[in-house]
Design a protein around this motif. Structure first.
Motif, mmCIF file in Angstrom:
data_model
loop_
_atom_site.group_PDB
_atom_site.id
_atom_site.type_symbol
_atom_site.label_atom_id
_atom_site.label_comp_id
_atom_site.label_asym_id
_atom_site.label_seq_id
_atom_site.Cartn_x
_atom_site.Cartn_y
_atom_site.Cartn_z
ATOM 1 N N TYR A 178 -16.816 3.477 -3.334
ATOM 2 C CA TYR A 178 -15.926 4.360 -2.645
ATOM 3 C C TYR A 178 -16.165 5.554 -2.895
ATOM 4 C CZ TYR A 178 -13.368 6.519 0.751
ATOM 5 O OH TYR A 178 -12.107 7.456 1.515
ATOM 6 N N ILE A 179 -17.137 7.326 -2.480
ATOM 7 C CA ILE A 179 -16.947 8.326 -3.387
ATOM 8 C C ILE A 179 -17.238 9.053 -1.843
ATOM 9 C CG2 ILE A 179 -19.262 7.154 -4.555
ATOM 10 C CD1 ILE A 179 -20.680 9.403 -2.662
ATOM 11 N N TYR A 193 -18.266 5.083 2.521
ATOM 12 C CA TYR A 193 -18.859 3.624 0.546
ATOM 13 C C TYR A 193 -20.622 3.900 0.720
ATOM 14 C CZ TYR A 193 -14.344 1.383 1.339
ATOM 15 O OH TYR A 193 -13.416 1.802 0.960
ATOM 16 N N ILE A 194 -20.864 3.158 -1.034
ATOM 17 C CA ILE A 194 -22.360 3.212 -1.221
ATOM 18 C C ILE A 194 -23.314 2.051 0.179
ATOM 19 C CG2 ILE A 194 -24.080 3.210 -2.952
ATOM 20 C CD1 ILE A 194 -22.529 5.462 -2.913
ATOM 21 N N GLU A 223 -14.139 15.017 -8.742
ATOM 22 C CA GLU A 223 -13.082 14.744 -8.773
ATOM 23 C C GLU A 223 -12.282 14.816 -7.439
ATOM 24 O OE1 GLU A 223 -15.121 17.858 -9.534
ATOM 25 O OE2 GLU A 223 -14.556 17.448 -10.956
ATOM 26 N N ALA A 224 -12.852 15.151 -6.047
ATOM 27 C CA ALA A 224 -12.901 14.039 -5.339
ATOM 28 C C ALA A 224 -12.717 12.871 -4.891
ATOM 29 C CB ALA A 224 -13.485 15.156 -3.711
ATOM 30 N N THR A 225 -13.565 12.347 -5.655
ATOM 31 C CA THR A 225 -14.004 10.587 -5.882
ATOM 32 C C THR A 225 -12.457 10.496 -6.174
ATOM 33 O OG1 THR A 225 -15.704 10.766 -5.283
ATOM 34 C CG2 THR A 225 -15.037 8.769 -5.858
ATOM 35 N N LYS A 226 -12.161 10.726 -7.350
ATOM 36 C CA LYS A 226 -11.012 10.776 -8.390
ATOM 37 C C LYS A 226 -10.087 10.107 -7.951
ATOM 38 C CE LYS A 226 -13.092 10.991 -13.053
ATOM 39 N NZ LYS A 226 -12.185 11.873 -14.643
ATOM 40 N N ALA A 227 -9.677 11.531 -6.480
ATOM 41 C CA ALA A 227 -8.331 11.890 -5.930
ATOM 42 C C ALA A 227 -8.129 10.994 -5.102
ATOM 43 C CB ALA A 227 -8.670 12.950 -5.254
ATOM 44 N N ALA A 247 -7.388 7.668 -6.222
ATOM 45 C CA ALA A 247 -6.085 7.405 -6.408
ATOM 46 C C ALA A 247 -5.251 6.902 -5.689
ATOM 47 C CB ALA A 247 -5.561 8.581 -7.603
ATOM 48 N N LYS A 248 -5.348 7.735 -4.414
ATOM 49 C CA LYS A 248 -4.111 7.578 -3.143
ATOM 50 C C LYS A 248 -4.508 6.358 -2.862
ATOM 51 C CE LYS A 248 -5.087 11.850 -1.096
ATOM 52 N NZ LYS A 248 -4.693 13.448 -0.070
ATOM 53 N N LYS A 249 -5.548 5.566 -2.918
ATOM 54 C CA LYS A 249 -5.198 4.072 -2.282
ATOM 55 C C LYS A 249 -4.657 2.760 -3.587
ATOM 56 C CE LYS A 249 -9.239 3.706 0.003
ATOM 57 N NZ LYS A 249 -11.157 3.113 -0.504
#
Length: 105
Positions: A57-58, A67-68, A96-100, A103-105
């Motif tokens: 997921y990116i 998703y890729i 950064e946006a992918t990590k954030a 993290a919400k999931k």
């Protein structure tokens, strides 16, 4: 009065003037607080992009989430909601946006 001004001007300055030390200090501060962290961030971004795989997921720089679906050497296909597929360059992935988002999931 003029003798004091002449005496103050007559003192020779050495090679290591205080201005030179201040200038060197500014360069060191710029390196450790601006250049080095930026190089580390770029290295982490490249490592993250090289390690992505099918199914991850990116989030792209433009804000597309998905998703890729497929991945090539320079491009990937992002699968968004309801089966929509969009082709992007690998450089469009936002670390950064992918990590954030993960993290919400």
């Amino acid at each position: 009065m003029y003798s004091i001004v002449l005496q103050a001007q007559a003192q020779p300055q050495g090679w290591f003037q205080p201005q030179l030390l201040v200038f060197a200090g500014i360069i060191i501060v710029f390196y450790f607080f601006m250049i080095r962290p930026q190089q580390k961030k770029a290295k982490d971004q490249k490592k993250f992009i090289d390690e992505i795989k099918k199914g991850d997921y990116i989030v792209t720089i433009g804000g597309a989430h998905g998703y890729i679906a497929e991945i090539d050497s320079e491009t990937f296909i992002l699968e968004v909601e309801k089966g929509g597929r969009i082709k992007f360059n690998r450089s469009a992935i936002s670390l950064e946006a992918t990590k954030a988002a993960n993290a919400k999931k």
